[in-house]
Motif scaffolding. Structure first.
Motif, PDB file in Angstrom:
ATOM      1  N   THR A 149       0.861  -1.182   0.000  1.00 17.07           N
ATOM      2  CA  THR A 149       0.000   0.000   0.000  1.00 17.07           C
ATOM      3  C   THR A 149       0.899   1.234   0.000  1.00 17.07           C
ATOM      4  O   THR A 149       2.115   1.117   0.172  1.00 17.07           O
ATOM      5  N   PHE A 184       4.655   0.923   1.759  1.00 16.15           N
ATOM      6  CA  PHE A 184       4.886  -0.225   2.637  1.00 16.15           C
ATOM      7  C   PHE A 184       5.156  -1.377   1.686  1.00 16.15           C
ATOM      8  O   PHE A 184       4.299  -1.757   0.896  1.00 16.15           O
ATOM      9  N   ALA A 228      -3.434   6.304   6.589  1.00 16.78           N
ATOM     10  CA  ALA A 228      -3.548   6.528   5.143  1.00 16.78           C
ATOM     11  C   ALA A 228      -3.161   5.249   4.393  1.00 16.78           C
ATOM     12  O   ALA A 228      -3.804   4.866   3.414  1.00 16.78           O
ATOM     13  N   LEU A 229      -2.115   4.571   4.876  1.00 22.63           N
ATOM     14  CA  LEU A 229      -1.678   3.317   4.243  1.00 22.63           C
ATOM     15  C   LEU A 229      -2.762   2.247   4.372  1.00 22.63           C
ATOM     16  O   LEU A 229      -3.065   1.529   3.427  1.00 22.63           O
ATOM     17  N   GLU A 230      -3.339   2.182   5.565  1.00 19.14           N
ATOM     18  CA  GLU A 230      -4.378   1.175   5.810  1.00 19.14           C
ATOM     19  C   GLU A 230      -5.639   1.499   4.996  1.00 19.14           C
ATOM     20  O   GLU A 230      -6.240   0.616   4.376  1.00 19.14           O
ATOM     21  N   ARG A 277      -5.851   3.177   2.215  1.00 22.69           N
ATOM     22  CA  ARG A 277      -5.612   2.920   0.787  1.00 22.69           C
ATOM     23  C   ARG A 277      -5.750   1.435   0.475  1.00 22.69           C
ATOM     24  O   ARG A 277      -6.332   1.050  -0.547  1.00 22.69           O
ATOM     25  N   ARG A 278      -5.205   0.616   1.365  1.00 19.58           N
ATOM     26  CA  ARG A 278      -5.259  -0.833   1.174  1.00 19.58           C
ATOM     27  C   ARG A 278      -6.725  -1.319   1.235  1.00 19.58           C
ATOM     28  O   ARG A 278      -7.137  -2.173   0.448  1.00 19.58           O
ATOM     29  N   TYR A 288       3.928  -5.992  15.244  1.00 22.57           N
ATOM     30  CA  TYR A 288       4.504  -5.500  13.987  1.00 22.57           C
ATOM     31  C   TYR A 288       3.398  -5.272  12.972  1.00 22.57           C
ATOM     32  O   TYR A 288       2.838  -6.237  12.433  1.00 22.57           O
ATOM     33  N   TRP A 289       3.077  -4.003  12.715  1.00 25.10           N
ATOM     34  CA  TRP A 289       1.961  -3.701  11.811  1.00 25.10           C
ATOM     35  C   TRP A 289       2.227  -4.209  10.400  1.00 25.10           C
ATOM     36  O   TRP A 289       1.296  -4.495   9.650  1.00 25.10           O
ATOM     37  N   THR A 290       3.518  -4.376  10.094  1.00 27.53           N
ATOM     38  CA  THR A 290       3.871  -4.862   8.759  1.00 27.53           C
ATOM     39  C   THR A 290       3.495  -6.334   8.566  1.00 27.53           C
ATOM     40  O   THR A 290       3.569  -6.849   7.457  1.00 27.53           O
ATOM     41  N   ASN A 291       3.126  -7.009   9.651  1.00 28.63           N
ATOM     42  CA  ASN A 291       2.774  -8.430   9.536  1.00 28.63           C
ATOM     43  C   ASN A 291       1.274  -8.648   9.365  1.00 28.63           C
ATOM     44  O   ASN A 291       0.832  -9.771   9.258  1.00 28.63           O
ATOM     45  N   ARG A 292       0.506  -7.556   9.383  1.00 27.03           N
ATOM     46  CA  ARG A 292      -0.950  -7.740   9.391  1.00 27.03           C
ATOM     47  C   ARG A 292      -1.568  -7.595   8.007  1.00 27.03           C
ATOM     48  O   ARG A 292      -0.972  -7.030   7.097  1.00 27.03           O
ATOM     49  N   LEU A 348      -3.764  -5.438   6.338  1.00 27.68           N
ATOM     50  CA  LEU A 348      -4.255  -4.097   6.633  1.00 27.68           C
ATOM     51  C   LEU A 348      -5.698  -3.877   6.174  1.00 27.68           C
ATOM     52  O   LEU A 348      -6.347  -2.929   6.600  1.00 27.68           O
TER      53      LEU A 348
END
Lengths: 135, 373
Positions: free
Chosen positions: A67, A87, B136-138, B140-141, B235-239, B241
């Motif tokens: 994203t 990311f 914003a990243l979440e 967008r995803r 680790y938010w990068t492991n979820r 989103l």
């Protein structure tokens, strides 16, 4: 009330391997001996198997954009220029990194990207200048 | 509860006292009638007091009683509810006071930089991250997965701010349009200013009582029927989103306890955590157990107060305000008002079962409570 305080955080065992890798222009993953999952950035233990990890390997520096966002805001105040933050998750690994995308690349979820390393590297996340399209 | 305001001219202690006194008055009780107190407030850095739970001891009447502070980030408001329920369910206490507050106006010039320390210090903090980036990243995803446009998501702000006009303590009740949201400044694309709840000061208190004591206090008790709590990876990068699986798991725990098998049919009022417009939909998806269903219901107008599935009839964090821990407890208070038939102009018809949810830390806390009239 004003309080000024500095904090110093150790990188720890696993992230020290990663930072050392960045200094050498490489992406280092941890690999679990039990489930063989690879993690970038590396972890000192497997989040799934709950076992310690002792194996660190270099992986292909190709990642996929999960994203992205565009922002002028930093932690404090504005930067003035719009930056695309991505990311990315390296292919065939778990985890991922937050970083900038170069201005020439149009962001898209699913885009394959690779890190652009700086010439002078010190063992920091800033050793990666930004990510750019892999093709 | 107190008014939710951007700079309430009261100390934390005074806010807690006001909320507690109103709660006790409503129940016809005094501080001496309460067996134990559970308090909740977000990071100490906001108040600028170390170990700030202690400021709530005197104004909550907790002096010389069992007193604890619960902290699960933004999930604290429902976290204190669950803890209050544990106290009663243990059989050790008959009357437990639960109070949550936040004073976000202390840090100057803004609370935002304090969030920086939420990020991982070696690889993320050096990039100078702003908390809004992560949302914003979440967002967008989430938009990508369900092919959602900004116009639809903006309707959450329109709905909640309009609902808040009927909330007597609301900070940002307003009649706005989708266009107003889309034309408000872009803070971090795709998040606009009107997609975000405000920073607020405020306090909320609720009384929890055992079954036999509750019937002495009121003719219209509201029962806690199920609770659930779940944490995702640090680790938010492991979820994933696009879907808060941890909220889904917390909801499933609460539904199992409450005997709910079809939340869409069996729940009359939804109060999902809505610090951002898309978060209401993101969380409602998980409460319903169906990724992508909430935006569909929004599109059909079913989330309106007079729709089939009223969602955030209080006005939510977007309309009532977001004094972090107090905001979650405000949602539980709304369930109390709705299910006891005391919600006034906000009253949802035929409201018997409700669910409230709060979320927080680094986007990983799911706290859910189901209540029944």
């Amino acid at each position: 009330m004003d309080i000024e305080s500095q904090y110093e955080y150790p990188a720890g065992v696993a992230l020290s391997k990663f930072l050392e890798g960045l200094r050498n222009g490489k992406i280092i993953a941890s690999r679990c001996e039990k489930c063989f999952s690879k993690h970038v950035p590396p972890r000192a233990y497997c989040l799934d198997c709950f076992k310690p990890i002792n194996e660190y390997i270099e992986v292909d520096p190709v990642a996929e954009v999960q994203t992205y966002t565009r922002s002028r805001l930093l932690a404090v105040g504005e930067t003035g220029e719009e930056i695309v933050w991505v990311f990315v998750r390296f292919v065939d690994t778990l985890g991922g990194l937050l970083h900038m995308l170069d201005t020439a690349t149009t962001p898209r979820i699913g885009l394959k990207v690779k890190p652009v390393f700086r010439e002078k590297r010190v063992g920091s996340i800033h050793d990666i200048k930004c990510f750019t399209a892999a093709d | 509860m107190t008014y939710f305001r951007s700079m309430l001219p009261m100390t934390s202690e005074e806010m807690v006292f006001e909320a507690v006194r109103k709660c006790l008055d409503d129940a016809g009780l005094d501080a001496g009638d309460v067996d134990a107190v559970v308090c909740g407030s977000a990071p100490d850095a906001f108040d600028g007091y170390h170990h700030k739970g202690l400021v709530a001891v005197e104004p909550s009447g907790a002096f010389a009683k069992p007193f604890s502070r619960v902290f699960v980030g933004g999930g604290t408001g429902v976290g204190v509810t669950i803890s209050g329920w544990w106290h009663i369910a243990s059989g050790l206490f008959d009357k437990v006071l639960v109070v949550a507050w936040e004073k976000m106006s202390h840090p100057y010039p803004h609370a935002q930089p304090l969030f920086r320390s939420i990020f991982e210090p070696i690889l993320e903090q050096p990039l100078g991250p702003n908390l809004i980036w992560i949302f914003a990243l979440e967002m967008r995803r989430y938009m990508e997965r369900h092919r959602l446009d900004k116009e639809l998501i903006a309707r959450v702000a329109v709905k909640n701010k309009a609902n808040a006009m009927d909330h007597p303590y609301a900070q940002l009740g307003a009649k706005i349009t989708v266009d107003d949201v889309l034309k408000s400044p872009v803070l971090v694309w795709p998040v606009h200013r009107l997609d975000i709840s405000p920073t607020s000061d405020g306090a909320v208190a609720l009384l929890f009582a055992s079954e036999h004591e509750a019937k002495k206090i009121t003719d219209t008790p509201v029962w806690v029927d199920g609770v659930g709590a779940c944490l995702d990876s640090q680790y938010w990068t492991n979820r994933d989103l696009s879907y808060p699986y941890y909220v889904y798991l917390a909801a499933q725990q609460a539904y199992k306890m409450a005997g709910i098998t079809n939340p869409l049919k069996e729940i009359d009022v939804f109060e999902p955590y809505d610090p951002f417009t898309y978060k209401e939909l993101h969380h409602l998806d998980a409460l319903l157990g169906k990724p992508g269903l909430a935006p569909q219901l929004l599109k059909e107008g079913q989330l309106e107060r007079d729709g089939d599935h009223p969602t955030s009839p209080s006005g939510g964090l977007l309309g009532v305000g977001n004094p972090i821990a107090a905001a979650g407890l405000m949602k539980v208070a709304e369930l109390y008002w709705q299910l006891s038939g005391r919600a006034g102009k906000r009253q949802v018809p035929n409201a018997y079962v409700g669910v409230a949810q709060a979320w927080g830390d680094l986007m990983q806390v799911g706290q859910v409570v189901v209540c029944r009239a």
